[in-house]
Design an enzyme around this catalytic site. Structure first.
Site, PDB file in Angstrom:
ATOM      1  N   HIS A  55      61.497  30.873 -57.702  1.00 57.54           N
ATOM      2  CA  HIS A  55      60.126  31.206 -57.977  1.00 57.54           C
ATOM      3  C   HIS A  55      59.114  30.123 -58.170  1.00 57.54           C
ATOM      4  O   HIS A  55      59.378  29.008 -58.501  1.00 57.54           O
ATOM      5  CB  HIS A  55      60.375  32.061 -59.362  1.00 57.54           C
ATOM      6  CG  HIS A  55      60.949  33.406 -59.338  1.00 57.54           C
ATOM      7  ND1 HIS A  55      61.148  34.358 -60.233  1.00 57.54           N
ATOM      8  CD2 HIS A  55      61.975  33.875 -57.954  1.00 57.54           C
ATOM      9  CE1 HIS A  55      61.642  35.523 -59.847  1.00 57.54           C
ATOM     10  NE2 HIS A  55      62.280  35.243 -58.563  1.00 57.54           N
ATOM     11  N   GLU A  57      56.856  29.298 -60.423  1.00 57.41           N
ATOM     12  CA  GLU A  57      56.826  28.889 -61.582  1.00 57.41           C
ATOM     13  C   GLU A  57      57.863  27.655 -61.854  1.00 57.41           C
ATOM     14  O   GLU A  57      57.654  26.563 -62.290  1.00 57.41           O
ATOM     15  CB  GLU A  57      57.020  29.850 -62.807  1.00 57.41           C
ATOM     16  CG  GLU A  57      55.874  30.790 -62.658  1.00 57.41           C
ATOM     17  CD  GLU A  57      56.407  32.119 -61.974  1.00 57.41           C
ATOM     18  OE1 GLU A  57      56.811  32.212 -60.794  1.00 57.41           O
ATOM     19  OE2 GLU A  57      56.251  33.249 -62.443  1.00 57.41           O
ATOM     20  N   CYS A  86      58.241  36.634 -64.556  1.00 54.30           N
ATOM     21  CA  CYS A  86      59.200  37.633 -64.629  1.00 54.30           C
ATOM     22  C   CYS A  86      60.018  36.921 -65.909  1.00 54.30           C
ATOM     23  O   CYS A  86      59.731  35.949 -66.585  1.00 54.30           O
ATOM     24  CB  CYS A  86      60.440  37.656 -63.534  1.00 54.30           C
ATOM     25  SG  CYS A  86      61.199  36.024 -63.226  1.00 54.30           S
ATOM     26  N   CYS A  89      61.160  33.077 -65.597  1.00 52.72           N
ATOM     27  CA  CYS A  89      60.003  31.979 -65.610  1.00 52.72           C
ATOM     28  C   CYS A  89      59.585  32.071 -67.051  1.00 52.72           C
ATOM     29  O   CYS A  89      59.089  31.077 -67.744  1.00 52.72           O
ATOM     30  CB  CYS A  89      59.281  32.747 -64.507  1.00 52.72           C
ATOM     31  SG  CYS A  89      60.006  32.165 -62.815  1.00 52.72           S
TER      32      CYS A  89
HETATM   33 ZN   LIG Z   1      59.999  34.288 -62.065  1.00 53.33          ZN
END
Ligand SMILES: [Zn+2]
Length: 152
Positions: A55, A57, A86, A89
């Site tokens: 991801h 992040e 999410c 993260c």
């Molecule tokens: Zn994430």
């Protein structure tokens, strides 16, 4: 930090999102130090790398920690991301000890910074980053809508 500072950071995250591959959901993240200087940026690369944890992040936090000069601790840092993080993260943001999290679009289905969960501000944690969500929300949601319309 003022709303204008946060908007500047989200604009940087929007430009980071534009670098995502054609098959990756365009989410971008940028890490800034305590003075507002950019340390690192990344786009979601889950499809491009075949890595479920790639991801934006996570990739931006890893890159920022390499240049920050204080090991893994990103104390004083702000992470700006185009979409509400999410659970993975949000957990990483707490572990990295970032000072602030700024995000654009809300993610009611999986968001863990206020929507479905609030991982970063759980009162049982000793380190709780500050949060501002919904910054340039329309633009941040718009790039996702365009992406998913193009998928059909
Ligand atoms: Zn994430």
């Amino acid at each position: 930090m003022t709303l204008q500072d946060d908007e500047r950071m989200i604009r940087a995250a929007l430009s980071a999102a534009a670098a995502a591959s054609d098959v990756d959901v365009p989410v971008g993240a940028v890490v800034f130090d305590a003075d507002g200087v950019e340390l690192a940026r990344a786009a979601n690369a889950r499809e491009a790398t075949g890595d479920p944890t790639a991801h934006a992040e996570i990739l931006a936090l890893r890159a920022a920690a390499r240049v920050h000069g204080d090991g893994w601790r990103l104390e004083g840092a702000t992470l700006a991301v185009t979409l509400e993080p999410c659970t993975m993260c949000a957990g990483a943001l707490v572990l990295a000890r970032v000072e602030r999290v700024v995000f654009g679009a809300w993610e009611p289905k999986t968001g863990a910074v206020g929507s479905l969960w609030d991982v970063v501000r759980d009162r049982r944690l000793t380190h709780r980053p500050q949060v501002r969500g919904g910054v340039l929300e329309g633009e941040c949601a718009g790039i996702l809508e365009s992406f998913f319309q193009g998928q059909r």
